[in-house]
Design a protein around this motif. Structure first.
Motif, short mmCIF file in Angstrom:
data_model
loop_
_atom_site.label_atom_id
_atom_site.label_comp_id
_atom_site.label_asym_id
_atom_site.label_seq_id
_atom_site.Cartn_x
_atom_site.Cartn_y
_atom_site.Cartn_z
N PHE A 338 0.83 -1.20 0.00
CA PHE A 338 0.00 0.00 0.00
C PHE A 338 0.86 1.26 0.00
N ALA A 339 0.39 2.30 -0.66
CA ALA A 339 1.01 3.61 -0.54
C ALA A 339 -0.10 4.63 -0.34
N ALA A 347 2.53 7.43 5.31
CA ALA A 347 3.34 6.48 4.55
C ALA A 347 4.79 6.52 5.02
N ALA A 348 5.22 7.70 5.43
CA ALA A 348 6.59 7.87 5.89
C ALA A 348 6.59 8.85 7.06
N LEU A 359 11.84 0.47 7.07
CA LEU A 359 11.43 -0.53 8.06
C LEU A 359 9.93 -0.45 8.37
N ILE A 360 9.29 0.65 7.98
CA ILE A 360 7.87 0.80 8.31
C ILE A 360 7.04 -0.30 7.65
N THR A 361 7.35 -0.60 6.40
CA THR A 361 6.65 -1.71 5.76
C THR A 361 7.67 -2.81 5.51
N ARG A 416 9.64 1.86 -2.34
CA ARG A 416 9.68 0.96 -1.19
C ARG A 416 8.63 -0.13 -1.33
N GLU A 417 7.45 0.24 -1.78
CA GLU A 417 6.36 -0.74 -1.88
C GLU A 417 6.54 -1.65 -3.10
#
Lengths: 504, 359
Positions: A338-339, A347-348, A359-361, A416-417
């Motif tokens: 997801f974004a 998201a960030a 590291l969040i996702t 990142r996603e």
């Protein structure tokens, strides 16, 4: 033509403004003539906002001068600017939600004016310029278009000679845009000049008489938008040739990736939107575009899809598994990514560096060693990979997310996603506030993973974006989703009707 | 009128200088205060910061004392810092410290005079549980009913103080104590005594544990995914939810950690340096640890040094009390100034001040 040049209303000469060591405005000279709609065109960060803030008295230039109505003009504050005849309508509305439309106009006045007198002139303005607003409604209950009309009335009541509009159409439906354009054209024909900021090329071609293009803080030139294609104008704006991503080749109809059924989901807050009667499915290698004006349930739908909001009235099937009760991490573990729209704070996180933001996702605990310890070498490698692949401009992996420009941070988040190689990617407003070239790259990246078999749900208010890369489109109106149709079969005038909630 | 404007670039150097700056400014303003109290400011400052470490007469006693006084401060501050990072504001560590001591001591004294090697570890465990249970009250109320943990944890300090008085005068009172308040001395009960581990210094297990905990928390916060989750929650609850974390679990975890460490500090103190449960058992370590946590920038290594500096003001403060007759309250003002200057310095690091015109 010649007498128009003599008809200069506003002029800036060699305006310079620096922030730290960034030159936001570099020797900017522009000429706005009477009764003209003058576009200020440029990418994010090109210096448009700085320039209009200087004109409106919010910022003072480091050097340079301005003339307005043939007189020296150097406003120290917006109040000065308004008194001299310059008005501005901001992109983000500055209205008080608990007050009525009329009260908002009243509190915005510099001069004392009798309430009755004001009421009469507001009615007159709104009638003669087609600015329909129910004056006794509370702002919180008004649509974005209505709120904007309140703002415009508030600016017009001071009888400005020059009206600055900052990206006014970003929150409007196509229908609302058209009525705004009519208003603006009428204003111009009656002698008010309009400085119109936008990066939407088509509307500039439709509306404006002149376009000054800014790039990296400097004026590139003045053009006649009626004599150029939007693409030519766009290439001048970006300074290089643009490519257009192509929609994914073919959806694989036999492989349904996700189906969502929502009867009714109530919002958490008073100003939220109730989601109703949503029924959608997305297949392998397919991009489903979800259009609609902001505030019609995009945020709420996204939360249901990510799992940040779980609700028993929702049924979500992902490759034959019921996933509606899974949290975001669990959903990621089985191949979703997801974004969300809000880059900073959702998201960030601005205060964290890029490593930590990676590291969040972290599906499949890729960056974790045994017992939950963080694997910094893997994390470093992955983060560097995103930065490189998506051309994120930053000083390195230890840079704070807040130090990145909006466009770069968005590239980082999408990268990142996508880097997690999801089977289903759900993205809300992937190119909002992103420069044209980065936007094209982000769209291309989304199309690329669709071509390798991923299913995509693209929620976006940018209609052009949706029409450009989606295989199917549906529109959110007041929490309802229209039935998805093939993009190729849809006509532009139908879209306006669906978005306005007229059909159904 | 003044207006605060956030700075775009916060200098990391300046932000590290904050603690040093505030110590320096505290010395200056504290010196002025001492001057007006009729004491030579230079002698007083020297006696607080220099003599405990360097003077031949005092240092053999005071250097170990710095670690003994620093241990509870460091332990409590470490626990608090984790919560502070997650925006969980436990300011009731003083109460958790008291409850840790009462729980542990009650357990040990209930077995008196039974001797067994199991008693000491069991007593520590029960002390930890006591502190933890006391912090579970604000955790539960916050998660379940959104009650502000600042108020609940603070008010529970006063409840704990009343229980302490009750214990000293009632259920824990020494039956052989001739009616004086206060429990039996745990130092005279071999199985429960937190005896010194280096002879003649008074250094006890708690000092060792405080050093180990510095390492443990450093690893937790900077090397472990749990530390990251805590940091993420503190920075953005929304991003934390997006990541898939349950904020309630993390809030509980933070309060479990801070309550447990305060409880550990309490039981170590009552079985060691203090010796007994008494009305004046608590001396404010739980509150001072808040200053230590911030002075140490919520960083375990920083907290270690901040704990040592703060312990220095305790030890040096005692020296000035009997050498120069400075009142004990003067030292408390001194410690308060440290936090005050640190927070003010931080304000200027993060914001700039603009003078607004007449408008």
């Amino acid at each position: 033509m010649n007498n128009k040049i003599e008809n200069t209303l506003f002029q800036s000469r060699a305006i310079n403004k620096e922030f730290g060591n960034v030159r936001a405005n570099n020797d900017i000279s522009i000429n706005v003539r009477s009764s003209q709609i003058h576009a200020l065109l440029g990418e994010n960060g090109a210096g448009k906002s700085t320039l209009v803030k200087i004109i409106y008295g919010l910022l003072q230039p480091d050097s340079g001068s301005m003339t307005f109505l043939s007189e020296e003009y150097s406003p120290k504050s917006p109040k000065d600017a308004r008194a001299l005849g310059v008005g501005m309508v901001f992109q983000h509305f500055s209205l008080f939600e608990p007050l009525t439309a009329f009260e908002n106009i009243l509190v915005g006045l510099d001069k004392e004016l009798g309430e009755k007198e004001l009421h009469a002139s507001v009615i007159m303005l709104s009638e003669s310029y087609g600015l329909e607003v129910n004056l006794s409604s509370f702002i919180g209950d008004l649509s974005a278009g209505e709120r904007q009309r309140v703002e415009i009335i508030r600016a017009l009541i001071q009888k400005p000679k020059l009206l600055i509009m900052d990206e006014p159409t970003s929150v409007l439906t196509p229908f609302e845009c058209e009525s705004l354009f009519k208003t603006l054209k009428k204003l111009a024909s009656e002698g008010t000049s309009i400085l119109y900021i936008s990066h939407k090329l088509k509307e500039i071609a439709d509306l404006c008489d002149t376009a000054s293009v800014l790039r990296k803080g400097a004026i590139v030139g003045e053009y006649d938008p009626k004599k150029m294609t939007p693409r030519e104008l766009g290439e001048i704006m970006v300074g290089q040739s643009l490519f257009e991503p192509k929609r994914p080749v073919a959806a694989n109809k036999s492989n349904k990736v996700l189906s969502v059924k929502i009867n009714e989901v109530k919002p958490d807050t008073q100003f939220g939107v109730t989601l109703k009667n949503i029924d959608l499915a997305v297949y392998q290698s397919e991009i489903l575009g979800i259009g609609g004006v902001a505030g019609n349930g995009q945020e709420e739908l996204m939360q249901v899809l990510t799992g940040e909001k779980k609700d028993r009235n929702v049924s979500i099937k992902y490759m034959d598994n019921d996933i509606e009760m899974l949290n975001p991490r669990e959903r990621r573990e089985i191949g979703l990514a997801f974004a969300p729209e809000e880059r900073l704070g959702h998201a960030a996180v601005g205060n964290l560096n890029l490593l930590e933001n990676s590291l969040i996702t972290d599906p499949k605990k890729r960056f974790q060693m045994k017992m939950g310890f963080i694997d910094f070498s893997e994390l470093n490698e992955y983060t560097n990979e995103i930065i490189e692949k998506f051309n994120v401009k930053t000083t390195g992996v230890s840079a704070l997310a807040s130090s990145l420009s909006g466009g770069n941070l968005q590239k980082f988040v999408v990268g990142r996603e996508i880097g997690q190689k999801p089977s289903l990617f759900i993205v809300n407003q992937p190119t909002w506030g992103v420069d044209a070239l980065s936007a094209a790259n982000i769209r291309q990246a989304i199309v690329d993973i669709a071509n390798t078999g991923a299913a995509i749900i693209l929620i976006s208010q940018d209609l052009d974006e949706i029409l450009e890369i989606s295989n199917k489109v549906a529109f959110l109106t007041n929490g309802n989703l229209s039935i998805p149709t093939n993009t190729m079969d849809i006509k532009t005038d139908e879209i306006g009707a669906i978005m306005g909630g007229i059909s159904d | 009128m003044f207006k605060l404007i956030p700075r775009e670039n916060v200098s990391p150097v300046l932000s590290l200088l904050g603690p040093l700056f505030s110590v320096g400014l505290t010395m200056i303003v504290g010196g002025i205060l001492f001057y007006f109290l009729g004491v030579d400011p230079f002698a007083a400052i020297k006696m607080i910061f220099w003599d405990p470490l360097m003077s031949e007469t005092f240092s053999t006693y005071s250097i170990p004392q710095i670690f003994i006084k620093g241990a509870p401060l460091i332990l409590i501050a470490l626990g608090l810092s984790v919560g502070f990072k997650a925006n969980v504001w436990n300011i009731g560590a003083e109460g958790q410290y008291i409850m840790g001591a009462i729980f542990g001591a009650s357990f040990a004294l209930s077995l008196y005079p039974l001797e067994s090697i199991v008693i000491f570890p069991a007593m520590i465990l029960i002390g930890v549980i006591g502190g933890c249970l006391w912090s579970m009250i604000p955790a539960f109320l916050k998660v379940k009913f959104q009650v502000n943990e600042i108020l609940v944890s603070l008010m529970l300090v006063y409840v704990a103080e009343q229980i302490l008085a009750l214990a000293s005068l009632g259920f824990l009172r020494n039956p052989d104590g001739a009616g004086f308040p206060g429990s039996r001395n745990l130092n005279q009960y071999t199985s429960a005594s937190n005896a010194e581990i280096i002879a003649g210094t008074g250094i006890h297990l708690g000092v060792l544990l405080s050093l180990l905990m510095v390492i443990f928390f450093y690893v937790l916060l900077f090397r472990h995914s749990l530390g990251f989750k805590i940091k993420l929650l503190g920075n953005s609850p929304k991003a934390s939810g997006f990541s898939g974390d349950n904020p309630n679990k993390l809030i509980f975890l933070c309060l479990i950690l801070s309550g447990s460490l305060a409880g550990l500090a309490g039981i170590m103190e009552v079985a060691g340096p203090a010796g007994q449960i008494n009305i004046d058992f608590n001396v404010g370590y739980g509150f001072t640890a808040i200053i230590v946590a911030f002075l140490g920038r919520l960083n375990p290594i920083g907290i270690f040094f901040a704990g040592i500096v703060m312990a220095l003001t305790y030890v040096g403060g005692e020296l000035t009390q009997f050498m120069l007759n400075l009142p004990a309250a003067a030292i408390q003002v001194f410690q308060g100034m440290l936090l005050f200057f640190l927070l003010s310095f931080d304000l200027f690091v993060h914001y700039k001040i603009k003078l607004k015109g007449n408008k």
